[in-house]
Enzyme design. Sequence first.
Site, PDB file in Angstrom:
ATOM      1  N   ASN A   8       0.865  -1.179   0.000  1.00 30.10           N
ATOM      2  CA  ASN A   8       0.000   0.000   0.000  1.00 30.10           C
ATOM      3  C   ASN A   8       0.905   1.234   0.000  1.00 30.10           C
ATOM      4  O   ASN A   8       1.478   1.579   1.026  1.00 30.10           O
ATOM      5  CB  ASN A   8      -0.888  -0.041   1.258  1.00 30.10           C
ATOM      6  CG  ASN A   8      -1.689   1.235   1.450  1.00 30.10           C
ATOM      7  OD1 ASN A   8      -1.774   2.070   0.551  1.00 30.10           O
ATOM      8  ND2 ASN A   8      -2.280   1.374   2.633  1.00 30.10           N
ATOM      9  N   HIS A  91      -9.686   1.571   4.996  1.00 29.45           N
ATOM     10  CA  HIS A  91      -8.417   1.715   5.725  1.00 29.45           C
ATOM     11  C   HIS A  91      -8.626   2.694   6.878  1.00 29.45           C
ATOM     12  O   HIS A  91      -9.393   3.661   6.747  1.00 29.45           O
ATOM     13  CB  HIS A  91      -7.332   2.225   4.769  1.00 29.45           C
ATOM     14  CG  HIS A  91      -5.961   2.166   5.361  1.00 29.45           C
ATOM     15  ND1 HIS A  91      -5.516   3.086   6.273  1.00 29.45           N
ATOM     16  CD2 HIS A  91      -4.956   1.278   5.206  1.00 29.45           C
ATOM     17  CE1 HIS A  91      -4.283   2.769   6.646  1.00 29.45           C
ATOM     18  NE2 HIS A  91      -3.920   1.676   6.016  1.00 29.45           N
ATOM     19  N   GLU A  93      -6.936   5.032   7.912  1.00 33.01           N
ATOM     20  CA  GLU A  93      -6.645   6.434   7.578  1.00 33.01           C
ATOM     21  C   GLU A  93      -7.835   7.085   6.878  1.00 33.01           C
ATOM     22  O   GLU A  93      -8.057   8.292   7.004  1.00 33.01           O
ATOM     23  CB  GLU A  93      -5.358   6.508   6.732  1.00 33.01           C
ATOM     24  CG  GLU A  93      -4.135   6.249   7.609  1.00 33.01           C
ATOM     25  CD  GLU A  93      -2.930   5.688   6.891  1.00 33.01           C
ATOM     26  OE1 GLU A  93      -2.897   5.689   5.649  1.00 33.01           O
ATOM     27  OE2 GLU A  93      -2.007   5.221   7.597  1.00 33.01           O
ATOM     28  N   GLU A 158      -5.556  -4.575  10.876  1.00 33.17           N
ATOM     29  CA  GLU A 158      -4.472  -3.608  11.058  1.00 33.17           C
ATOM     30  C   GLU A 158      -4.711  -2.810  12.337  1.00 33.17           C
ATOM     31  O   GLU A 158      -5.469  -1.820  12.320  1.00 33.17           O
ATOM     32  CB  GLU A 158      -4.436  -2.630   9.885  1.00 33.17           C
ATOM     33  CG  GLU A 158      -4.195  -3.273   8.543  1.00 33.17           C
ATOM     34  CD  GLU A 158      -3.665  -2.256   7.538  1.00 33.17           C
ATOM     35  OE1 GLU A 158      -2.527  -2.435   7.088  1.00 33.17           O
ATOM     36  OE2 GLU A 158      -4.361  -1.274   7.246  1.00 33.17           O
ATOM     37  N   GLY A 164       2.600   2.327  10.838  1.00 34.94           N
ATOM     38  CA  GLY A 164       3.615   3.365  10.672  1.00 34.94           C
ATOM     39  C   GLY A 164       4.386   3.697  11.937  1.00 34.94           C
ATOM     40  O   GLY A 164       5.099   4.696  11.982  1.00 34.94           O
TER      41      GLY A 164
HETATM   42  P1  PGA Z   1       2.725   0.363   7.665  1.00 39.86           P
HETATM   43  O1  PGA Z   1       1.248   0.610   7.053  1.00 39.86           O
HETATM   44  O2  PGA Z   1       3.223  -0.937   7.076  1.00 39.86           O
HETATM   45  O3  PGA Z   1       3.526   1.560   7.202  1.00 39.86           O
HETATM   46  O4  PGA Z   1       2.585   0.276   9.141  1.00 39.86           O
HETATM   47  C1  PGA Z   1       0.349  -0.468   6.873  1.00 39.86           C
HETATM   48  C2  PGA Z   1      -0.952   0.065   6.318  1.00 39.86           C
HETATM   49  O5  PGA Z   1      -1.408   1.124   6.770  1.00 39.86           O
HETATM   50  O6  PGA Z   1      -1.563  -0.569   5.433  1.00 39.86           O
END
Ligand code: PGA
Length: 243
Positions: A8, A91, A93, A158, A164
């Site tokens: 992603n 997601h 976000e 997740e 992140g």
């Molecule tokens: P990350 O993100 O691997 O940077 O933790 C995963 C995601 O948000 O799909």
Amino acid sequence: MRQLIAGNWKMHGKLADVAGYAAAIRQAPAHVDLLICPPFTLLDRFGSALKGSPVALGAQDCAPCPQGAHTGDVSAAMLHEAGAQYVILGHSERRENHGETNADVAAKVAAATAAGLIPIVCTGETEAQRDAGDAEALVRSQLVHSLPQNFSGVVAYEPIWAIGTGRTPAEDDVAAMHAAIRAALLRHLGAAGAGVKILYGGSVKPGNAASLLALPEVGGALVGGASLRAEDLLTIAADAPCG
Ligand code: PGA
């Protein structure tokens, strides 16, 4: 089940990055399915660069309706035409930054499926929800309210606090959550729930991928930051067990 390793890119990447990256990930190991989800603007270029390779292409969101006066939105059919086979939906976000609800995600799942895209529906709890002991109930509720009862696609777990941050849950916690998700899928979808891949996402990188991907009911990974380097995504893919 073959594992799915999905990159992603989020809001990263330029047209000039595509050719080199695509040439590198064409060398994907044969025992896994590899998927790259770049921003909308790079889909068409990636589609051309990956033509004839087994690497699949996906988008990071789609509109809940097929067409119309929706400034700034992109429909699932447009993504399909641009070369996408998958689309990431719900997601955290998007849930956080755009106020997406489970009902919004359900509408997007229906739109994606109608356009021939495979939805990857994301779930996951905040740190406060985990500390309060609410993580499994929250994820179960996200599943039940985001997935139609004829759902065909992929689910990603997740934990928001792992995205992140470089932090990952204890392996026992990942295994327990994936078992809870499998049970919820079987209850919600019937026997078809057995065939849904459940990806783990949140700070997956070379170094922790092998142990996370070996856990029961983990069917692959959704990889953010580490997917920006083709070598890292390939290392993660190589670490996936044979399905
Ligand atoms: P990350 O993100 O691997 O940077 O933790 C995963 C995601 O948000 O799909």
